[in-house]
Motif scaffolding. Structure first.
Motif, PDB file in Angstrom:
ATOM      1  N   LEU A 113      -9.570   9.220  -1.801  1.00  0.00           N
ATOM      2  CA  LEU A 113      -8.341   8.459  -1.592  1.00  0.00           C
ATOM      3  C   LEU A 113      -8.545   7.354  -0.563  1.00  0.00           C
ATOM      4  O   LEU A 113      -8.001   6.250  -0.702  1.00  0.00           O
ATOM      5  CB  LEU A 113      -7.210   9.391  -1.149  1.00  0.00           C
ATOM      6  N   THR A 114      -9.334   7.640   0.470  1.00  0.00           N
ATOM      7  CA  THR A 114      -9.635   6.611   1.465  1.00  0.00           C
ATOM      8  C   THR A 114     -10.356   5.431   0.829  1.00  0.00           C
ATOM      9  O   THR A 114     -10.095   4.263   1.153  1.00  0.00           O
ATOM     10  CB  THR A 114     -10.492   7.200   2.600  1.00  0.00           C
ATOM     11  N   GLY A 165       0.751  -1.255   0.000  1.00  0.00           N
ATOM     12  CA  GLY A 165       0.000   0.000   0.000  1.00  0.00           C
ATOM     13  C   GLY A 165       0.774   1.294   0.000  1.00  0.00           C
ATOM     14  O   GLY A 165       0.177   2.351   0.187  1.00  0.00           O
ATOM     15  N   PRO A 167      -0.993   8.329  -6.078  1.00  0.00           N
ATOM     16  CA  PRO A 167      -1.797   8.334  -7.306  1.00  0.00           C
ATOM     17  C   PRO A 167      -1.091   9.124  -8.411  1.00  0.00           C
ATOM     18  O   PRO A 167      -0.783  10.304  -8.240  1.00  0.00           O
ATOM     19  CB  PRO A 167      -3.105   8.998  -6.871  1.00  0.00           C
ATOM     20  N   ASN A 175       1.751   3.681  -1.927  1.00  0.00           N
ATOM     21  CA  ASN A 175       1.553   4.161  -3.288  1.00  0.00           C
ATOM     22  C   ASN A 175       1.135   5.622  -3.306  1.00  0.00           C
ATOM     23  O   ASN A 175       0.550   6.130  -2.353  1.00  0.00           O
ATOM     24  CB  ASN A 175       0.449   3.338  -3.978  1.00  0.00           C
ATOM     25  N   GLN A 227      -2.024   3.790  -9.392  1.00  0.00           N
ATOM     26  CA  GLN A 227      -1.166   3.779  -8.219  1.00  0.00           C
ATOM     27  C   GLN A 227       0.276   3.452  -8.596  1.00  0.00           C
ATOM     28  O   GLN A 227       0.535   2.658  -9.492  1.00  0.00           O
ATOM     29  CB  GLN A 227      -1.670   2.757  -7.186  1.00  0.00           C
ATOM     30  N   ASN A 240     -10.022   4.583  -2.222  1.00  0.00           N
ATOM     31  CA  ASN A 240      -9.225   4.170  -3.383  1.00  0.00           C
ATOM     32  C   ASN A 240     -10.006   4.337  -4.688  1.00  0.00           C
ATOM     33  O   ASN A 240      -9.902   3.535  -5.617  1.00  0.00           O
ATOM     34  CB  ASN A 240      -8.750   2.711  -3.235  1.00  0.00           C
ATOM     35  N   ASP A 241     -10.781   5.413  -4.758  1.00  0.00           N
ATOM     36  CA  ASP A 241     -11.600   5.707  -5.932  1.00  0.00           C
ATOM     37  C   ASP A 241     -10.778   6.554  -6.900  1.00  0.00           C
ATOM     38  O   ASP A 241     -10.900   7.783  -6.956  1.00  0.00           O
ATOM     39  CB  ASP A 241     -12.877   6.440  -5.505  1.00  0.00           C
ATOM     40  N   LEU A 242      -9.927   5.897  -7.680  1.00  0.00           N
ATOM     41  CA  LEU A 242      -9.028   6.627  -8.576  1.00  0.00           C
ATOM     42  C   LEU A 242      -9.787   7.271  -9.724  1.00  0.00           C
ATOM     43  O   LEU A 242      -9.402   8.344 -10.203  1.00  0.00           O
ATOM     44  CB  LEU A 242      -7.955   5.674  -9.119  1.00  0.00           C
TER      45      LEU A 242
END
Length: 505
Positions: A140-141, A92, A96, A94, A172, A143-145
């Motif tokens: 970001l929490t 993890g 973005p 990473n 990522q 992980n919605d890129l």
């Protein structure tokens, strides 16, 4: 890469002036410059290494000398690769990443949004800036890129090079450098250059606790190099791929972590102010998105020429790290607390301690100190028609961290003055970092020392030979004081002592 949210003239010009000054006067050089350098890697020059070492020593003594329950270690850069699986870095660690298809430039997607928020704040739209950061934190929490990319589009954020919003998808990017752990490549396991110094403390928790006979609450401090393959490393030494951290992990009884978190938060801010960073240029910034190990986190930010940015983080890491290492290593990371719990009347017994972390970037602190010290002022000299103005540049460094504490100048290079200056130099050099200069007019010598932040210049003249006195010039005020040579050690020593800083804590 330029910053799209910067005020384009004053701030950029000021940083460029500081960068040029740092190189010209021996503070920071581009690494491997004769080969056109290596991106985001820098070397510290003769004055820079003295300033940086003074800052590190000041931090170290503030931690381990002023706090009897804090001790230090120096852990290895290379660690067993399972360390980074337990810590979560392999899975993890990473950032973005996003590319602009027109300029072919690469950016951190979260930084683009944060810079947009800074632009709103600079324009007086603080609520809008806060809402944007909160939205980014939620994305970001989760992980919605895709949501992060849409946010960039909705905010009309464009590439500062191409000026377009022709973006790739956000993906990522793991920040750890890896290498082989054996001379025989076929037999080698993949190991990592540590991305933080904290894990070296955690895996040595019990070794330190038992060997130093420490009792919770106690802390372990460390200064050391860390390495991160940053997507975009910029803003001089603010964000580099090889950098130095000054971290302290403070182990506490579960349930007391927030009390200690608040205490260290205030303690660390006072330390920066005691060093000379103005309170008006410091602020707390609570994290909208917490790391996976934290239940509270705040940054101490300094106002650089490019805006408020983090110089230190204070985190309540819970028991995540020790618990993870306990589970993966199959070795207990527990502490037996013999103190009596007033609620049960029995000892607290065995538990995995919680941790409060303070983490300072040594290079960022160096840059903040340099930016704050860099002073330009206009002087008016003479009277009437003879009056004239001139610009003066000097580094207003706290004497305790200045690279050179005093410079000794014989007024002329004859009549026994150089020999007398050498005698004074020999008497003081065991106590302080000092230099002696004979070349050029004394005014030029004063200017040269101002530019590197030397707090005192000592002039040796013909009167010195008669009465054993010298003239001491003060950097900031340019005032001159006549005093006996015999008083120099005490006078300089009092001004440059770390005690001057520690008394303010």
């Amino acid at each position: 890469m330029s910053n799209p949210t910067q005020k384009p003239t004053l701030e950029n010009t000021q940083l460029k002036d500081i960068v040029a000054h740092a190189k010209e006067y021996g503070f920071v050089f581009p690494s491997s410059e004769i080969y056109d350098g290596l991106a985001a890697v820098y070397d510290y020059g003769p004055n820079g290494v003295e300033l940086k070492n003074n800052l590190k020593r000041l931090w170290w003594e503030a931690m381990t000398q002023l706090n009897p329950n804090v001790v230090g270690i120096d852990a290895a850069i290379f660690m067993h690769p399972l360390t980074w699986h337990a810590s979560g870095h392999v899975a993890g660690f990473n950032d973005p990443l996003i590319d602009n298809l027109d300029s072919k430039k690469r950016y951190r997607a979260d930084v683009l949004v944060e810079e947009k928020a800074a632009q709103y704040e600079n324009n007086g739209e603080a609520e809008r800036a806060q809402a944007l950061l909160q939205h980014l934190g939620r994305l970001l929490t989760d992980n919605d890129l895709g949501g992060v990319k849409q946010l960039i589009i909705d905010e009309k954020i464009t590439c500062p090079v191409s000026g377009t919003g022709n973006w790739t998808d956000v993906r990522q990017f793991n920040l750890m450098f890896s290498t082989q752990g054996s001379a025989v490549e076929s037999d080698a396991a993949q190991i990592y250059l540590r991305p933080e110094t904290a894990q070296g403390i955690f895996v040595n928790f019990l070794n330190v606790q038992k060997s130093a006979r420490m009792k919770v609450p106690f802390g372990i401090a460390q200064i050391g190099k860390a390495f991160r393959n940053e997507i975009v490393a910029r803003q001089f030494i603010f964000r580099m791929r090889e950098f130095e951290q000054m971290e302290m992990q403070f182990f506490v009884r579960p349930g007391t972590e927030m009390e200690w978190y608040q205490q260290w938060k205030e303690t660390r801010r006072r330390w920066h102010e005691a060093l000379g960073l103005p309170a008006a240029k410091l602020r707390f910034h609570d994290h909208e998105k917490l790391a996976h190990y934290a239940n509270a986190a705040v940054d101490i930010e300094f106002e650089f020429p490019f805006g408020f940015k983090e110089i230190e983080g204070i985190h309540s890491r819970t028991d995540f790290d020790l618990t993870q290492h306990q589970e993966l290593s199959k070795k207990k990371q527990q502490y037996f607390d013999a103190d009596v719990n007033p609620e049960t009347g029995k000892p607290y017994g065995n538990y995995v301690p919680y941790v409060v972390e303070t983490s300072v970037g040594a290079d960022r602190l160096f840059l903040a100190t340099l930016c704050n010290a860099y002073t330009e002022e206009t002087l008016t000299e003479g009277e009437g028609e003879a009056q004239q103005t001139k610009q003066r540049t000097y580094l207003k460094l706290h004497p305790a961290v200045a690279p050179i504490k005093a410079a000794i100048f014989p007024l002329v290079r004859k009549d026994g003055l150089p020999e007398k200056a050498q005698q004074i130099f020999d008497e003081l050099r065991h106590d302080f970092r000092i230099i002696m200069e004979e070349r050029d007019a004394i005014g030029k010598r004063y200017t040269r020392q101002d530019l590197i932040g030397t707090p005192f210049c000592i002039a040796v003249d013909h009167q010195t030979l008669e009465d054993e006195t010298v003239t001491v010039r003060h950097r900031d005020s340019r005032e001159q004081t006549r005093m006996p040579i015999a008083e120099l050690r005490q006078y300089i020593g009092q001004a440059v002592s770390f005690r001057r800083i520690f008394e303010q804590l």
